[in-house]
Design a protein around this motif. Sequence first.
Motif, PDB file in Angstrom:
ATOM      1  N   ASP A 224       0.804  -1.282   0.191  1.00 25.97           N
ATOM      2  CA  ASP A 224       0.081   0.032   0.032  1.00 25.97           C
ATOM      3  C   ASP A 224       0.846   1.115   0.103  1.00 25.97           C
ATOM      4  N   GLY A 225       2.140   1.320  -0.463  1.00 25.79           N
ATOM      5  CA  GLY A 225       2.876   2.279  -0.375  1.00 25.79           C
ATOM      6  C   GLY A 225       3.819   2.616   0.773  1.00 25.79           C
ATOM      7  N   GLY A 226       3.247   1.916   1.883  1.00 25.51           N
ATOM      8  CA  GLY A 226       4.074   2.237   3.256  1.00 25.51           C
ATOM      9  C   GLY A 226       5.449   1.588   3.272  1.00 25.51           C
ATOM     10  N   ARG A 227       5.997   1.504   4.491  1.00 27.93           N
ATOM     11  CA  ARG A 227       7.350   0.761   4.434  1.00 27.93           C
ATOM     12  C   ARG A 227       7.370   0.184   5.944  1.00 27.93           C
ATOM     13  N   ILE A 228       8.282  -0.844   6.228  1.00 22.64           N
ATOM     14  CA  ILE A 228       8.831  -1.411   7.462  1.00 22.64           C
ATOM     15  C   ILE A 228      10.031  -1.249   7.464  1.00 22.64           C
ATOM     16  N   GLN A 229      10.695  -0.475   8.565  1.00 20.33           N
ATOM     17  CA  GLN A 229      12.145  -0.197   8.755  1.00 20.33           C
ATOM     18  C   GLN A 229      12.540  -1.125   9.859  1.00 20.33           C
TER      19      GLN A 229
END
Length: 57
Positions: free
Chosen positions: A9-14
């Motif tokens: 969905d265009g997010g990210r996990i760092q």
Amino acid sequence: MMQTLMTMDGGRIQVTRLLVGLDMNVINADGETIATVALNDPEAWTLFRALGEELNA
């Protein structure tokens, strides 16, 4: 060391390595941090194993 994973969905996990575990930040598509999780190494590996088993089921 930091690893960034992009979400569908265009997010990210760092994911950042800590001295005794991992810090994971979930960031939405607007750049807002919506969750932060810090896990020690055994908890992190338990989570990753469970996710792997679930994905392969």
